[in-house]
Design an enzyme around this catalytic site. Structure first.
Site, PDB file in Angstrom:
ATOM      1  N   LYS A 123     -11.819   4.682   7.115  1.00 27.24           N
ATOM      2  CA  LYS A 123     -12.480   3.753   6.205  1.00 27.24           C
ATOM      3  C   LYS A 123     -13.581   3.000   6.964  1.00 27.24           C
ATOM      4  O   LYS A 123     -14.611   3.572   7.253  1.00 27.24           O
ATOM      5  CB  LYS A 123     -11.466   2.815   5.569  1.00 27.24           C
TER       6      LYS A 123
ATOM      7  N   PHE B 221       0.877  -1.167   0.000  1.00 26.48           N
ATOM      8  CA  PHE B 221       0.000   0.000   0.000  1.00 26.48           C
ATOM      9  C   PHE B 221       0.915   1.218   0.000  1.00 26.48           C
ATOM     10  O   PHE B 221       1.984   1.206   0.615  1.00 26.48           O
ATOM     11  CB  PHE B 221      -0.966   0.031   1.190  1.00 26.48           C
ATOM     12  N   THR B 222       0.499   2.269  -0.690  1.00 24.73           N
ATOM     13  CA  THR B 222       1.370   3.430  -0.945  1.00 24.73           C
ATOM     14  C   THR B 222       2.059   3.961   0.321  1.00 24.73           C
ATOM     15  O   THR B 222       3.288   3.952   0.412  1.00 24.73           O
ATOM     16  CB  THR B 222       0.547   4.554  -1.592  1.00 24.73           C
TER      17      THR B 222
END
Ligand SMILES: *Cc1c(COP(=O)(O)O)cnc(C)c1O
Length: 458
Positions: free
Chosen positions: A260, A126-127
């Protein structure tokens, strides 16, 4: 004869936010000013905003009510203890440190656990997670199953770890060089794809033998639990809450972006079951985030997280959440639009390579497609391909197999009619796909370039 039983939202609307309608001319101007990067658009120029599901959730009346009861004490806030208790109760972790969002937790965790030259395996990168690992001196190694890199493969658990790949790293570098494996639930970059309980259990057993921790990127754990309930034998009659608790029990700690699954607009935390790790992280959080009982959050934010965690584990909520994503995905498939399958948990990922086969990856097909979708209807998506993947330590581009446009659905925000408009818009762009030109990058930031890079039409 049996009648179809549709899902519907387990809530009703109490307040609305008006959105501006724009013309194609307005949008052409706006996307040029934004350098063909949807991250640089002004949100007031966006009609349906599917840029991300991060922090874009609609909070419930109970969460908004709790906002007023937030304890804004600098130290020892009552609201911190509520958030801590919710995390301990629903996820089962022992020690909790709040952070301003997920990457705050990643920064601290990476600094505590990673030594220069360490190897950090993960089920796809993930970035922000990988960047913090690299900034701490670690080297990320992808150990997700091969099927995850194929947008058409219908494996039900594309988030699974290939334990053989992990074993090869252990043999090559030795387990002392591997402080932890980073395991994401409902893997974002693979298209919102779940890991199975069986795989996690097996991984847990393997890591116990080799003295390697499992650190859980639990940003989308409830969505992952939904897929386990739906697809994995033995889980159909377990609740989302029970499944989430079991997932967490096979891990040693976690980083979480509460923006999220946990249904808030800001916040996150770091969790660990190890006192030593907690002690060191508690030291560092003061440097980067704030005191260990607020970590960059207001008391009201911590109140909302405590409630959001509980609401996210409600079965009806999760069924409607993923139901809406599936609704959009099926509509798009009816139009013949190439999307990542199976349909994931938090959005629809359009396969830009097969949508725009006339463009090479150096012409940024996903970036160009996201700009084109905005132009058509004001729907804002984002690139998840070569721009997001960035460069390695030698400055070379990563070329990921997956070149995707992500249409991410915020939780509890849009209606089914909005989903219809989105599908129709992508379909109209699909019809004229042969006329879409590629882009060239004219400004490239050093870190996480996808956020601020600028492009021009070729
Ligand atoms: C969003 C996200 C993060 C980072 O969290 P932020 O709150 O945006 O800093 C980490 N991992 C995954 C899988 C995410 O989706």
């Amino acid at each position: 004869m049996s009648y179809k039983k549709s899902w519907a939202e387990p809530y009703k609307i109490k307040m609305v936010e008006l959105i501006k309608m724009t013309t194609r001319k307005d949008r052409l101007k706006a996307i040029k000013v934004a350098g063909y990067n949807t991250f640089l658009l002004r949100s007031e120029d966006v009609y349906i905003d599917l840029l991300t599901d991060s922090g874009t959730n609609a909070m419930s009346d109970i969460q908004w009510g709790a906002f007023m009861t937030g304890d804004e004490a600098y130290a020892g806030s009552k609201s911190f203890f509520k958030m801590e208790a919710a995390i301990q109760k629903y996820y089962g972790y022992k020690y909790i440190i709040p952070t301003h969002q997920g990457r705050g937790a990643e920064n601290i965790l990476s600094k505590v656990l990673i030594k220069n030259g360490d190897i950090i395996p993960g089920n796809m990168y993930f970035t922000t997670t990988r960047l913090h690992q690299e900034l701490a001196g670690g080297i990320f190694k992808d150990v997700i199953i091969e099927e995850a890199h194929d947008p058409l493969n219908e494996h039900p658990f594309k988030g699974n770890v290939d334990i053989q790949k992990l074993h090869q790293l252990v043999q090559e570098y030795g387990s002392a060089k591997i402080p932890y494996i980073s395991v994401a639930t409902n893997v974002n970059m693979a298209g919102g794809q779940p890991i199975s309980m069986a795989n996690l259990r097996e991984l847990y057993a393997y890591t116990r033998q080799h003295g390697i921790r499992i650190i859980h990127d639990m940003t989308r754990v409830a969505e992952n639990a939904y897929f386990i309930q739906k697809r994995e034998t033995g889980y159909a009659h377990k609740s989302i809450a029970e499944i989430v608790k079991e997932i967490c029990s096979y891990t040693d700690g976690a980083t979480m972006s509460a923006k999220k699954d946990a249904l808030v607009n800001i916040g996150g935390f770091l969790a660990t079951n190890e006192w030593d790790v907690y002690e060191e992280a508690r030291n560092l959080v003061v440097v980067y985030e704030g005191l260990h009982t607020y970590g960059g959050l207001a008391g009201r934010d911590m109140e909302a997280i405590a409630i959001g965690i509980q609401e996210s584990l409600d079965d009806n909520h999760q069924h409607a959440r993923v139901g809406q994503v599936e609704y959009l995905g099926h509509k798009m498939m009816e139009y013949g639009i190439p999307i990542v399958k199976p349909i994931g948990g938090h959005g629809i990922f359009v396969d830009a390579k097969s949508f725009l086969p006339h463009l090479t990856q150096d012409q940024y097909p996903a970036q160009a497609l996201a700009a084109e979708i905005y132009l058509d209807s004001g729907v804002r998506a984002m690139e998840r391909g070569v721009v997001s993947a960035g460069r390695n330590e030698n400055g070379d581009n990563y070329y990921p197999n997956l070149e995707l446009v992500r249409l991410t659905i915020p939780r509890r925000v849009y209606t089914q009619a909005h989903m219809d408009v989105v599908a129709e818009s992508v379909a109209s762009v699909f019809q004229k796909r042969k006329t879409i030109k590629g882009l060239k990058m004219v400004y490239e930031p050093k870190y996480l370039r996808f956020f601020q890079a600028r492009f021009e039409k070729l």
